[in-house]
Design a protein around this motif. Structure first.
Motif, mmCIF file in Angstrom:
data_model
loop_
_atom_site.group_PDB
_atom_site.id
_atom_site.type_symbol
_atom_site.label_atom_id
_atom_site.label_comp_id
_atom_site.label_asym_id
_atom_site.label_seq_id
_atom_site.Cartn_x
_atom_site.Cartn_y
_atom_site.Cartn_z
ATOM 1 N N ILE A 68 0.834 -1.203 0.000
ATOM 2 C CA ILE A 68 0.000 0.000 0.000
ATOM 3 C C ILE A 68 0.867 1.250 0.000
ATOM 4 O O ILE A 68 0.620 2.195 -0.764
ATOM 5 C CB ILE A 68 -0.967 -0.013 1.201
ATOM 6 N N ILE A 69 1.893 1.270 0.832
ATOM 7 C CA ILE A 69 2.784 2.431 0.898
ATOM 8 C C ILE A 69 3.477 2.642 -0.445
ATOM 9 O O ILE A 69 3.611 3.773 -0.919
ATOM 10 C CB ILE A 69 3.814 2.269 2.039
ATOM 11 N N ASN A 70 3.918 1.568 -1.083
ATOM 12 C CA ASN A 70 4.563 1.694 -2.397
ATOM 13 C C ASN A 70 3.593 2.240 -3.438
ATOM 14 O O ASN A 70 3.976 3.077 -4.267
ATOM 15 C CB ASN A 70 5.135 0.355 -2.858
ATOM 16 N N LYS A 71 2.339 1.785 -3.426
ATOM 17 C CA LYS A 71 1.348 2.304 -4.372
ATOM 18 C C LYS A 71 1.090 3.787 -4.132
ATOM 19 O O LYS A 71 0.990 4.567 -5.078
ATOM 20 C CB LYS A 71 0.048 1.517 -4.275
ATOM 21 N N LEU A 72 0.971 4.174 -2.870
ATOM 22 C CA LEU A 72 0.762 5.590 -2.555
ATOM 23 C C LEU A 72 1.966 6.426 -2.974
ATOM 24 O O LEU A 72 1.811 7.535 -3.502
ATOM 25 C CB LEU A 72 0.482 5.769 -1.066
ATOM 26 N N ASP A 73 3.159 5.897 -2.762
ATOM 27 C CA ASP A 73 4.371 6.607 -3.157
ATOM 28 C C ASP A 73 4.435 6.777 -4.674
ATOM 29 O O ASP A 73 4.859 7.829 -5.171
ATOM 30 C CB ASP A 73 5.603 5.859 -2.659
ATOM 31 N N ASP A 74 4.003 5.760 -5.407
ATOM 32 C CA ASP A 74 3.992 5.854 -6.868
ATOM 33 C C ASP A 74 3.012 6.905 -7.375
ATOM 34 O O ASP A 74 3.180 7.430 -8.471
ATOM 35 C CB ASP A 74 3.638 4.497 -7.493
ATOM 36 N N MET A 75 2.004 7.216 -6.579
ATOM 37 C CA MET A 75 1.005 8.204 -6.986
ATOM 38 C C MET A 75 1.502 9.641 -6.791
ATOM 39 O O MET A 75 0.935 10.573 -7.368
ATOM 40 C CB MET A 75 -0.289 7.990 -6.194
#
Length: 80
Positions: free
Chosen positions: A50-57
């Protein structure tokens, strides 16, 4: 999720990742992994995704930083 992970970390730090387990009274106890450790590993993996997906955004930072004048200042100091 982060709070649950912190609570599980505290629990595992106090009690360890394994526990003695006895299948029946006639058998000797053995070490087995605590269920909380398995829960922690699964929850942590999901949290990291989840943190990686948010960071990618997030918008990407520019590859070249703006000129703040420091390089020209250093070059001017070293000039004869």
């Amino acid at each position: 999720m982060r709070i649950q992970l912190e609570d599980l970390e505290d629990y595992l730090a106090q009690n360890g990742w394994t526990e003695k387990f006895q299948q029946s009274k006639g058998l000797p106890p053995y070490d087995r992994a605590r269920p909380q450790g398995q829960t922690y590993n699964t929850l942590n993996a999901n949290y990291q995704k989840i943190i990686n997906k948010l960071d990618d955004m997030l918008p990407k930072a520019s590859a070249t930083p703006d000129n703040d004048g420091f390089d020209s200042f250093v070059a001017g100091r070293n000039a004869p």
